[in-house]
Scaffold this active site. Structure first.
Site, PDB file in Angstrom:
ATOM      1  N   ASN A 210       0.846  -1.196   0.000  1.00 18.50           N
ATOM      2  CA  ASN A 210       0.000   0.000   0.000  1.00 18.50           C
ATOM      3  C   ASN A 210       0.876   1.238   0.000  1.00 18.50           C
ATOM      4  O   ASN A 210       2.108   1.138  -0.033  1.00 18.50           O
ATOM      5  CB  ASN A 210      -0.958  -0.019   1.203  1.00 18.50           C
ATOM      6  CG  ASN A 210      -0.195  -0.091   2.504  1.00 18.50           C
ATOM      7  OD1 ASN A 210       0.564   0.812   2.835  1.00 18.50           O
ATOM      8  ND2 ASN A 210      -0.361  -1.176   3.233  1.00 18.50           N
ATOM      9  N   ASP A 279      -4.203  -6.623   5.202  1.00 24.64           N
ATOM     10  CA  ASP A 279      -5.217  -7.486   5.819  1.00 24.64           C
ATOM     11  C   ASP A 279      -5.139  -8.904   5.266  1.00 24.64           C
ATOM     12  O   ASP A 279      -5.565  -9.845   5.919  1.00 24.64           O
ATOM     13  CB  ASP A 279      -6.617  -6.909   5.568  1.00 24.64           C
ATOM     14  CG  ASP A 279      -6.843  -5.643   6.388  1.00 24.64           C
ATOM     15  OD1 ASP A 279      -6.400  -5.615   7.546  1.00 24.64           O
ATOM     16  OD2 ASP A 279      -7.427  -4.674   5.851  1.00 24.64           O
ATOM     17  N   LYS A 289       9.054 -16.869 -10.771  1.00 29.35           N
ATOM     18  CA  LYS A 289       8.325 -15.739 -11.344  1.00 29.35           C
ATOM     19  C   LYS A 289       7.153 -16.266 -12.188  1.00 29.35           C
ATOM     20  O   LYS A 289       7.350 -17.139 -13.034  1.00 29.35           O
ATOM     21  CB  LYS A 289       9.274 -14.919 -12.214  1.00 29.35           C
ATOM     22  CG  LYS A 289       8.648 -13.675 -12.772  1.00 29.35           C
ATOM     23  CD  LYS A 289       9.598 -12.912 -13.661  1.00 29.35           C
ATOM     24  CE  LYS A 289       8.830 -11.820 -14.369  1.00 29.35           C
ATOM     25  NZ  LYS A 289       9.502 -11.346 -15.552  1.00 29.35           N
ATOM     26  N   ILE A 307      -2.713  -7.817  14.196  1.00 23.73           N
ATOM     27  CA  ILE A 307      -1.697  -7.672  15.253  1.00 23.73           C
ATOM     28  C   ILE A 307      -2.252  -6.875  16.427  1.00 23.73           C
ATOM     29  O   ILE A 307      -2.139  -7.261  17.585  1.00 23.73           O
ATOM     30  CB  ILE A 307      -0.435  -6.982  14.684  1.00 23.73           C
ATOM     31  CG1 ILE A 307       0.085  -7.736  13.458  1.00 23.73           C
ATOM     32  CG2 ILE A 307       0.643  -6.881  15.752  1.00 23.73           C
ATOM     33  CD1 ILE A 307       1.145  -7.000  12.655  1.00 23.73           C
ATOM     34  N   LYS A 337     -13.862   0.391  15.519  1.00 24.07           N
ATOM     35  CA  LYS A 337     -12.554  -0.258  15.709  1.00 24.07           C
ATOM     36  C   LYS A 337     -12.096  -0.134  17.160  1.00 24.07           C
ATOM     37  O   LYS A 337     -11.521  -1.054  17.728  1.00 24.07           O
ATOM     38  CB  LYS A 337     -11.512   0.347  14.762  1.00 24.07           C
ATOM     39  CG  LYS A 337     -11.665  -0.159  13.334  1.00 24.07           C
ATOM     40  CD  LYS A 337     -10.694   0.464  12.346  1.00 24.07           C
ATOM     41  CE  LYS A 337     -11.004  -0.024  10.939  1.00 24.07           C
ATOM     42  NZ  LYS A 337     -10.381   0.715   9.874  1.00 24.07           N
TER      43      LYS A 337
HETATM   44  O1  PMT Z   1       2.876   6.024   6.545  1.00 27.63           O
HETATM   45  P1  PMT Z   1       2.295   7.344   6.084  1.00 27.63           P
HETATM   46  O2  PMT Z   1       2.471   7.556   4.607  1.00 27.63           O
HETATM   47  O3  PMT Z   1       2.796   8.487   6.896  1.00 27.63           O
HETATM   48  O4  PMT Z   1       0.708   7.270   6.285  1.00 27.63           O
HETATM   49  C1  PMT Z   1       0.189   7.217   7.577  1.00 27.63           C
HETATM   50  C2  PMT Z   1      -0.982   6.223   7.689  1.00 27.63           C
HETATM   51  C3  PMT Z   1      -2.149   6.744   6.872  1.00 27.63           C
HETATM   52  C4  PMT Z   1      -0.559   4.840   7.181  1.00 27.63           C
HETATM   53  C5  PMT Z   1      -1.340   6.136   9.220  1.00 27.63           C
HETATM   54  O5  PMT Z   1      -1.707   7.397   9.680  1.00 27.63           O
HETATM   55  C6  PMT Z   1      -2.453   5.132   9.471  1.00 27.63           C
HETATM   56  O6  PMT Z   1      -3.627   5.426   9.360  1.00 27.63           O
HETATM   57  N1  PMT Z   1      -2.058   3.872   9.827  1.00 27.63           N
HETATM   58  C7  PMT Z   1      -2.994   2.728  10.000  1.00 27.63           C
HETATM   59  C8  PMT Z   1      -3.332   2.162   8.643  1.00 27.63           C
HETATM   60  C9  PMT Z   1      -4.288   0.986   8.747  1.00 27.63           C
HETATM   61  O7  PMT Z   1      -3.876  -0.119   8.463  1.00 27.63           O
HETATM   62  O8  PMT Z   1      -5.482   1.280   9.205  1.00 27.63           O
HETATM   63  P2  PMT Z   1      -6.696   0.204   9.348  1.00 27.63           P
HETATM   64  O9  PMT Z   1      -7.877   1.049   9.640  1.00 27.63           O
HETATM   65  O10 PMT Z   1      -6.723  -0.690   8.145  1.00 27.63           O
HETATM   66  O11 PMT Z   1      -6.281  -0.675  10.592  1.00 27.63           O
HETATM   67  C10 PMT Z   1      -6.709  -0.375  11.927  1.00 27.63           C
HETATM   68  C11 PMT Z   1      -5.586  -0.653  12.908  1.00 27.63           C
HETATM   69  O12 PMT Z   1      -5.292  -2.050  12.955  1.00 27.63           O
HETATM   70  C12 PMT Z   1      -4.270   0.038  12.590  1.00 27.63           C
HETATM   71  O13 PMT Z   1      -3.731   0.514  13.808  1.00 27.63           O
HETATM   72  C13 PMT Z   1      -3.412  -1.060  12.003  1.00 27.63           C
HETATM   73  O14 PMT Z   1      -2.025  -0.847  12.283  1.00 27.63           O
HETATM   74  C14 PMT Z   1      -3.930  -2.294  12.721  1.00 27.63           C
HETATM   75  N2  PMT Z   1      -3.843  -3.561  11.953  1.00 27.63           N
HETATM   76  C15 PMT Z   1      -4.518  -3.696  10.784  1.00 27.63           C
HETATM   77  C16 PMT Z   1      -4.481  -4.898  10.106  1.00 27.63           C
HETATM   78  C17 PMT Z   1      -3.720  -5.972  10.645  1.00 27.63           C
HETATM   79  N3  PMT Z   1      -3.647  -7.141  10.012  1.00 27.63           N
HETATM   80  N4  PMT Z   1      -3.061  -5.813  11.786  1.00 27.63           N
HETATM   81  C18 PMT Z   1      -3.107  -4.632  12.447  1.00 27.63           C
HETATM   82  O15 PMT Z   1      -2.469  -4.492  13.501  1.00 27.63           O
END
Ligand code: PMT
Length: 404
Positions: A210, A279, A289, A307, A337
């Site tokens: 991403n 995710d 490849k 996580i 969330k």
């Molecule tokens: O890195 P930059 O370019 O500065 O951009 C910053 C950002 C937009 C990436 C950052 O501010 C941000 O929003 N990070 C979280 C991105 C994310 O994965 O959001 P989510 O809404 O999909 O996930 C919710 C939370 O669960 C997040 O804290 C994520 O780290 C966590 N997560 C998600 C999926 C997973 N499999 N494990 C996780 O721990």
């Protein structure tokens, strides 16, 4: 060694003979990693030319409030928003009086009114002017508004007199400026931050990922460090320099990030999950490849471990802070969330075209069980400091409640 890496310092120079020392100060700030923009009052230019500061800083020196050329490059409001701190050295008695009384009749005094960042003032003037009740009253006014007065020192003065009013030396000013970033609000706590994207391999040369640059997470790690914490950072692949004094573990996939976090989590008081963790990952990674063949092509994905969810569900879970990256319904999605992952706090940001991901600024709303706070659009390092301050309030409050 002063800890100023990446700090944006707006260096204001006002009219006084000590302005020659500010050239040394500028070099020192830059040598220690600060990004410095110089603003001079008209009086200052009588003592040192803007060209001196321009040659030293490699940037246009700002002198005029209403100058079409500089306003189109960086307007005065933009300059005020750019700075992490305003340092005025030397600050003359006249300038102190004007700022104390809210004047906005030149660029520097206007910036002092328009900026919402710490203002540091290093006075330099004749000892009698310093001791004058009017100057002292003006200084008191500034102090009650949170302006920090650095010095002055006592000693021989350029005018031949002796007494208080000498500007502090450049190295003292650099040190005191660096100290303003050290808040110590989380001294002694162990903070684990995740940052950046993850890469989910498809074959030896391709992956799914991403647009996360890691800037937000790295800024959070730096802000945690300034708050006095012992900081570890688990980083996905990014193009950022490793922050000094932070223990960095580099990972690539969500599975690697998961196992790196789990290894450290028992030694963690606060977990901040800023990484954009994929995710899903490939059910099977091709060993070779994949060749181009049919017109369409399907990838079978399996769900990755969440996580943050796992960490917050631990029996001795750390104080857990998530991020929510949303393209719509920011508040309701973030609140969901917060509750479903049983988090202590969540920082919700809008992402999409030129927002959130891979840009230098961001805006967010932070939610916790009993409150919320909006953090306006700002450079990510400033936003991170505000976020850490909110986390410290909630974390310190929670721990105080636990012990009573
Ligand atoms: O890195 P930059 O370019 O500065 O951009 C910053 C950002 C937009 C990436 C950052 O501010 C941000 O929003 N990070 C979280 C991105 C994310 O994965 O959001 P989510 O809404 O999909 O996930 C919710 C939370 O669960 C997040 O804290 C994520 O780290 C966590 N997560 C998600 C999926 C997973 N499999 N494990 C996780 O721990």
């Amino acid at each position: 060694m002063y800890r100023l890496t990446g700090k944006r310092i707006l260096l204001g120079v006002t009219g006084g003979i000590a302005a020659y020392k500010t050239a040394v100060l500028l070099r020192l700030l830059q040598k220690n990693g600060a990004d410095v923009q110089v603003v001079m009052t008209r009086g200052a230019t009588e003592f040192v030319t803007p060209l001196t500061f321009q040659a030293l800083s490699g940037k246009v020196v700002h002198t005029e409030l209403l100058d079409l050329e500089t306003e189109s490059a960086m307007g005065h409001i933009e300059l005020a928003r750019w700075a992490d701190v305003i340092l005025i050295a030397p600050a003359s008695a006249n300038f102190i009086a004007r700022v104390a009384n809210g004047y906005a009749d030149d660029l520097l005094s206007t910036l002092c009114l328009a900026a919402d960042v710490p203002i540091l003032v290093a006075p330099a003037m004749n000892q009698q002017m310093w001791l004058n009740a009017a100057t002292q009253e003006n200084l008191e006014k500034l102090k009650t508004r949170g302006v920090v007065i650095l010095g002055p020192a006592e000693g021989d003065q350029a005018c031949g007199e002796n007494g208080p009013g000498r500007m502090l030396e450049a190295d003292e000013l650099a040190l005191l400026t660096a100290k303003t970033f050290e808040t110590n609000i989380l001294t002694g706590s162990r903070i684990l931050v995740t940052a950046g994207p993850t890469r989910e391999a498809i074959d030896p040369v391709r992956y799914i990922s991403n647009r996360s640059s890691g800037k937000m997470g790295y800024a959070v790690a730096m802000a945690a460090l300034e708050a006095g914490a012992d900081v570890s950072l688990i980083s996905g692949p990014v193009n950022l320099p490793e922050p000094e004094r932070v223990k960095v573990t580099n990972v690539s996939s969500a599975a690697e990030m998961h196992s790196a976090v789990m290894q450290k989590i028992s030694d963690t008081d606060i977990f901040i999950s800023a990484a954009a963790v994929a995710d899903y990952s490939l059910e099977t990674i091709s060993q070779q490849k994949i060749k181009k063949s049919s017109d369409s092509f399907e990838l079978k994905l399996k769900k990755n471990p969440d996580i943050l969810l796992e960490v917050a569900a631990l029996q001795s879970a750390p104080f857990s802070v998530g991020f929510a990256a949303e393209t719509e319904n920011l508040e309701s999605n973030a609140q969901l969330k917060l509750r479903s992952k049983k988090l202590d706090m969540i920082a919700a940001n809008l992402v999409g075209d030129n927002a959130g991901f891979d840009v230098d600024t961001n805006a967010m709303t932070v939610f916790w069980k009993t409150g919320q706070k909006q953090l306006q659009q700002a450079p990510k390092n400033r936003l991170a400091r505000n976020l850490i301050s909110l986390i410290a309030d909630q974390y310190n409050g929670k721990n105080t409640n636990k012990t009573h």
